[in-house]
Design a protein around this motif. Structure first.
Motif, PDB file in Angstrom:
ATOM      1  N   ALA A   1      65.942  54.109 -45.452  1.00  0.00           N
ATOM      2  CA  ALA A   1      64.685  54.638 -45.983  1.00  0.00           C
ATOM      3  C   ALA A   1      64.923  55.859 -46.867  1.00  0.00           C
ATOM      4  O   ALA A   1      64.169  56.116 -47.802  1.00  0.00           O
ATOM      5  N   ALA A   2      65.956  56.628 -46.548  1.00  0.00           N
ATOM      6  CA  ALA A   2      66.316  57.809 -47.329  1.00  0.00           C
ATOM      7  C   ALA A   2      67.803  58.067 -47.126  1.00  0.00           C
ATOM      8  O   ALA A   2      68.421  57.545 -46.194  1.00  0.00           O
ATOM      9  N   LEU A   3      68.360  58.879 -48.012  1.00  0.00           N
ATOM     10  CA  LEU A   3      69.802  59.112 -48.022  1.00  0.00           C
ATOM     11  C   LEU A   3      70.071  60.581 -47.710  1.00  0.00           C
ATOM     12  O   LEU A   3      69.649  61.471 -48.454  1.00  0.00           O
ATOM     13  N   THR A   4      70.756  60.820 -46.604  1.00  0.00           N
ATOM     14  CA  THR A   4      71.105  62.178 -46.222  1.00  0.00           C
ATOM     15  C   THR A   4      72.405  62.564 -46.920  1.00  0.00           C
ATOM     16  O   THR A   4      73.452  61.993 -46.629  1.00  0.00           O
ATOM     17  N   LEU A   5      72.318  63.484 -47.861  1.00  0.00           N
ATOM     18  CA  LEU A   5      73.518  63.961 -48.552  1.00  0.00           C
ATOM     19  C   LEU A   5      74.232  64.912 -47.609  1.00  0.00           C
ATOM     20  O   LEU A   5      73.780  66.031 -47.354  1.00  0.00           O
ATOM     21  N   LEU A   6      75.365  64.449 -47.073  1.00  0.00           N
ATOM     22  CA  LEU A   6      76.010  65.136 -45.958  1.00  0.00           C
ATOM     23  C   LEU A   6      77.525  65.181 -46.150  1.00  0.00           C
ATOM     24  O   LEU A   6      78.135  64.134 -46.387  1.00  0.00           O
ATOM     25  N   PRO A   7      78.151  66.341 -46.077  1.00  0.00           N
ATOM     26  CA  PRO A   7      77.486  67.646 -45.943  1.00  0.00           C
ATOM     27  C   PRO A   7      77.066  68.185 -47.305  1.00  0.00           C
ATOM     28  O   PRO A   7      77.874  68.265 -48.224  1.00  0.00           O
ATOM     29  N   GLY A   8      75.816  68.551 -47.429  1.00  0.00           N
ATOM     30  CA  GLY A   8      75.331  69.074 -48.685  1.00  0.00           C
ATOM     31  C   GLY A   8      76.010  70.355 -49.089  1.00  0.00           C
ATOM     32  O   GLY A   8      76.044  70.699 -50.268  1.00  0.00           O
TER      33      GLY A   8
ATOM     34  N   ARG B   1      72.443  66.763 -58.341  1.00  0.00           N
ATOM     35  CA  ARG B   1      72.022  66.387 -59.695  1.00  0.00           C
ATOM     36  C   ARG B   1      72.943  65.338 -60.279  1.00  0.00           C
ATOM     37  O   ARG B   1      72.494  64.392 -60.951  1.00  0.00           O
ATOM     38  N   ALA B   2      74.246  65.466 -60.010  1.00  0.00           N
ATOM     39  CA  ALA B   2      75.198  64.477 -60.523  1.00  0.00           C
ATOM     40  C   ALA B   2      74.959  63.107 -59.896  1.00  0.00           C
ATOM     41  O   ALA B   2      75.027  62.074 -60.576  1.00  0.00           O
ATOM     42  N   LEU B   3      74.673  63.065 -58.606  1.00  0.00           N
ATOM     43  CA  LEU B   3      74.407  61.784 -57.946  1.00  0.00           C
ATOM     44  C   LEU B   3      73.088  61.172 -58.397  1.00  0.00           C
ATOM     45  O   LEU B   3      72.955  59.944 -58.493  1.00  0.00           O
ATOM     46  N   ARG B   4      72.116  62.010 -58.673  1.00  0.00           N
ATOM     47  CA  ARG B   4      70.817  61.485 -59.074  1.00  0.00           C
ATOM     48  C   ARG B   4      70.846  60.903 -60.482  1.00  0.00           C
ATOM     49  O   ARG B   4      69.963  60.108 -60.844  1.00  0.00           O
ATOM     50  N   ALA B   5      71.837  61.262 -61.277  1.00  0.00           N
ATOM     51  CA  ALA B   5      71.909  60.716 -62.633  1.00  0.00           C
ATOM     52  C   ALA B   5      71.968  59.188 -62.610  1.00  0.00           C
ATOM     53  O   ALA B   5      71.167  58.522 -63.288  1.00  0.00           O
TER      54      ALA B   5
ATOM     55  N   PHE C   1      66.773  61.425 -51.777  1.00  0.00           N
ATOM     56  CA  PHE C   1      67.886  62.181 -51.210  1.00  0.00           C
ATOM     57  C   PHE C   1      67.350  63.321 -50.334  1.00  0.00           C
ATOM     58  O   PHE C   1      66.383  63.994 -50.683  1.00  0.00           O
ATOM     59  N   VAL C   2      68.048  63.538 -49.205  1.00  0.00           N
ATOM     60  CA  VAL C   2      67.702  64.613 -48.278  1.00  0.00           C
ATOM     61  C   VAL C   2      68.990  65.381 -47.948  1.00  0.00           C
ATOM     62  O   VAL C   2      69.727  65.004 -47.034  1.00  0.00           O
ATOM     63  N   PRO C   3      69.312  66.425 -48.688  1.00  0.00           N
ATOM     64  CA  PRO C   3      70.526  67.191 -48.394  1.00  0.00           C
ATOM     65  C   PRO C   3      70.452  67.880 -47.036  1.00  0.00           C
ATOM     66  O   PRO C   3      69.392  68.364 -46.622  1.00  0.00           O
ATOM     67  N   VAL C   4      71.586  67.913 -46.354  1.00  0.00           N
ATOM     68  CA  VAL C   4      71.699  68.523 -45.028  1.00  0.00           C
ATOM     69  C   VAL C   4      73.000  69.319 -44.977  1.00  0.00           C
ATOM     70  O   VAL C   4      74.024  68.886 -45.510  1.00  0.00           O
ATOM     71  N   GLY C   5      72.966  70.476 -44.329  1.00  0.00           N
ATOM     72  CA  GLY C   5      74.187  71.250 -44.121  1.00  0.00           C
ATOM     73  C   GLY C   5      74.102  72.636 -44.731  1.00  0.00           C
ATOM     74  O   GLY C   5      74.137  72.773 -45.951  1.00  0.00           O
TER      75      GLY C   5
ATOM     76  N   ARG D   1      68.740  77.971 -50.656  1.00  0.00           N
ATOM     77  CA  ARG D   1      69.362  76.695 -51.025  1.00  0.00           C
ATOM     78  C   ARG D   1      68.344  75.555 -50.956  1.00  0.00           C
ATOM     79  O   ARG D   1      68.391  74.624 -51.761  1.00  0.00           O
ATOM     80  N   ALA D   2      67.413  75.624 -50.012  1.00  0.00           N
ATOM     81  CA  ALA D   2      66.377  74.588 -49.923  1.00  0.00           C
ATOM     82  C   ALA D   2      65.589  74.511 -51.224  1.00  0.00           C
ATOM     83  O   ALA D   2      65.348  73.416 -51.760  1.00  0.00           O
ATOM     84  N   GLY D   3      65.191  75.666 -51.743  1.00  0.00           N
ATOM     85  CA  GLY D   3      64.462  75.678 -53.004  1.00  0.00           C
ATOM     86  C   GLY D   3      65.279  75.105 -54.148  1.00  0.00           C
ATOM     87  O   GLY D   3      64.761  74.354 -54.993  1.00  0.00           O
ATOM     88  N   GLU D   4      66.572  75.417 -54.181  1.00  0.00           N
ATOM     89  CA  GLU D   4      67.445  74.905 -55.233  1.00  0.00           C
ATOM     90  C   GLU D   4      67.549  73.386 -55.154  1.00  0.00           C
ATOM     91  O   GLU D   4      67.508  72.692 -56.182  1.00  0.00           O
ATOM     92  N   TYR D   5      67.696  72.863 -53.953  1.00  0.00           N
ATOM     93  CA  TYR D   5      67.784  71.415 -53.790  1.00  0.00           C
ATOM     94  C   TYR D   5      66.510  70.718 -54.233  1.00  0.00           C
ATOM     95  O   TYR D   5      66.542  69.687 -54.917  1.00  0.00           O
ATOM     96  N   LEU D   6      65.380  71.262 -53.829  1.00  0.00           N
ATOM     97  CA  LEU D   6      64.112  70.627 -54.185  1.00  0.00           C
ATOM     98  C   LEU D   6      63.894  70.668 -55.692  1.00  0.00           C
ATOM     99  O   LEU D   6      63.414  69.692 -56.281  1.00  0.00           O
ATOM    100  N   ARG D   7      64.269  71.744 -56.326  1.00  0.00           N
ATOM    101  CA  ARG D   7      64.147  71.824 -57.785  1.00  0.00           C
ATOM    102  C   ARG D   7      65.140  70.896 -58.476  1.00  0.00           C
ATOM    103  O   ARG D   7      64.926  70.494 -59.629  1.00  0.00           O
ATOM    104  N   SER D   8      66.203  70.529 -57.768  1.00  0.00           N
ATOM    105  CA  SER D   8      67.211  69.626 -58.331  1.00  0.00           C
ATOM    106  C   SER D   8      66.890  68.157 -58.066  1.00  0.00           C
ATOM    107  O   SER D   8      67.688  67.285 -58.410  1.00  0.00           O
ATOM    108  N   GLY D   9      65.744  67.882 -57.451  1.00  0.00           N
ATOM    109  CA  GLY D   9      65.310  66.506 -57.297  1.00  0.00           C
ATOM    110  C   GLY D   9      65.371  65.935 -55.900  1.00  0.00           C
ATOM    111  O   GLY D   9      65.080  64.745 -55.709  1.00  0.00           O
ATOM    112  N   ALA D  10      65.757  66.729 -54.902  1.00  0.00           N
ATOM    113  CA  ALA D  10      65.733  66.229 -53.527  1.00  0.00           C
ATOM    114  C   ALA D  10      64.298  65.930 -53.124  1.00  0.00           C
ATOM    115  O   ALA D  10      63.379  66.672 -53.475  1.00  0.00           O
ATOM    116  N   MET D  11      64.107  64.829 -52.390  1.00  0.00           N
ATOM    117  CA  MET D  11      62.769  64.535 -51.880  1.00  0.00           C
ATOM    118  C   MET D  11      62.405  65.493 -50.756  1.00  0.00           C
ATOM    119  O   MET D  11      61.244  65.882 -50.595  1.00  0.00           O
TER     120      MET D  11
END
Length: 205
Positions: A125-132, A141-145, A152-156, A162-172
């Protein structure tokens, strides 16, 4: 609400892993009270299945309540039996396959483009980018290209900055453990947990 819609709306998944089952349960309930409705209890924590079962009884059938660190088909089945309606696996394997077979939304851990493609084919259902923490927002951003439409849901080590940076970079959404939970699941102060929850919710709003 369907899981990906909830993920898109809330943008925050809390990850609880504790040494004290009672404190872990109180942590889950406090997070939900503070408006963090997507909570995952890691099976690697003490008596995690009992924590999930107890929280399910308190929260009712509709709440999102996850089990994390799902490695095997048995893990997936036991977590489902305990009341989890969301599963998270750190890597592709039997845990993901059984979750999909059961029709339970699963977040599958990925770290490479090959794994992203495989997890998508497997029905995650979603992809945990681990370890983010390894690649950070630039790697997201490179993976989302090549995969611009996948959730994507980064974890770590995801703190509020960092949460704000991830969300601005396209993390759901972002998955947050220690920076949000602190020592609450080991018996720490729940007042401090409430303050951290408010800070993360503000960033993820």
């Amino acid at each position: 609400m369907e899981f990906t819609a909830a993920l898109r709306e809330e943008r925050l998944v809390a990850i609880v892993r504790g040494r004290d089952p009672e404190a872990s349960f109180r942590t889950v309930m406090t997070l939900v009270e503070e408006g963090v409705p997507l909570v995952e209890v890691a099976l690697s924590g003490a008596d995690a299945l009992d924590v999930i079962a107890r929280a399910r009884r308190e929260l009712g059938t509709e709440a999102w309540l996850g089990a994390g660190a799902v490695l095997t088909a048995g893990d997936a089945q036991r977590a489902r039996d305990a009341g989890a309606n969301l599963l998270a696996a750190p890597a592709l394997g039997p845990g993901v396959a059984e979750s999909v077979r059961q029709g339970v939304p699963v977040l599958a851990g990925v770290s490479t483009a090959r794994e992203v493609a495989a997890a998508d084919r497997a029905g995650a259902a979603a992809l945990t980018l681990l370890p983010g923490s390894v690649g950070g927002p630039a790697y997201l951003r490179a993976l989302r290209a090549p995969f611009p439409d996948l959730p994507f849901v980064p974890v770590g080590r995801v703190d509020t900055e960092r949460a704000g940076e991830y969300l601005r970079s396209g993390a759901m959404a972002v998955g947050v453990g220690a920076p949000l939970i602190g020592d609450a699941a080991d018996g720490g102060d729940l007042g401090d947990l409430r303050k951290r929850a408010a800070r993360f919710k503000a960033v993820c709003a």
